[in-house]
Design an enzyme around this catalytic site. Sequence first.
Site: not given
Ligand code: AR6
Length: 175
Positions: A12-13, A35-36, A119-120, A122
């Site tokens: 978990d980052i 993650v955001d 990006s991988t 949402v």
């Molecule tokens: N630690 C590490 N990795 C994580 C964590 C965590 N706590 N939580 C999720 N991931 P995403 P995107 C991974 O959807 O595709 C947001 O709403 C997750 O499993 O977080 O760049 C933003 O505001 C996946 O592999 O980011 C934008 O609108 C990775 O993080 C949009 O989503 C990225 O998934 C950005 O979408």
Amino acid sequence: MEAGRFSIVVGDITQSDAEAIVNAANTTLLGGSGVDGAIHAAAGPGLLEECRTLGGCETGHAKLTGGYRLPSRYVLHTPGPIWRGGGHGEAALLASCYRSCLTLAAEHGIQTVDFPSISTGVYGYPMAQAAPVALRTILDFLSDHELPRQVRLVCRREETAAVYRQAWNLWYAES
Ligand code: AR6
């Protein structure tokens, strides 16, 4: 590049002990899901307050804030590309996210940076196509720069880490 400067880990980052973590943000920089959302929840309201002063961020660029209640001192926010089939400059924009964060980190003398898989989630970028772009960009940057001293790719799930490890093995086989 010196061995050991890059690694792929599962975790978990928001718990990271790196000096800076990267947030896979959106162009408003005002939070979201994935993650955001996790980073903003863990950092507390101070992070959103600082983000409000930044005026957003273009896709492929990066902006630096404090880490507030996170263990990390800094957060590097970068909006990744939304996947639209691959013919809309997605790979160049994704590479630019990693490069912009690393450049900003080096400029601030940051020693250690942890990335999520940008990006991988949402944004729908296929893992198998994102992994080689991420890997190549990070490893190229490290071979040309002394800072950051150490970079990790922190994957929430083991399956994601496996895809990155496979891309890493291929990169080694080719180079
Ligand atoms: N630690 C590490 N990795 C994580 C964590 C965590 N706590 N939580 C999720 N991931 P995403 P995107 C991974 O959807 O595709 C947001 O709403 C997750 O499993 O977080 O760049 C933003 O505001 C996946 O592999 O980011 C934008 O609108 C990775 O993080 C949009 O989503 C990225 O998934 C950005 O979408």
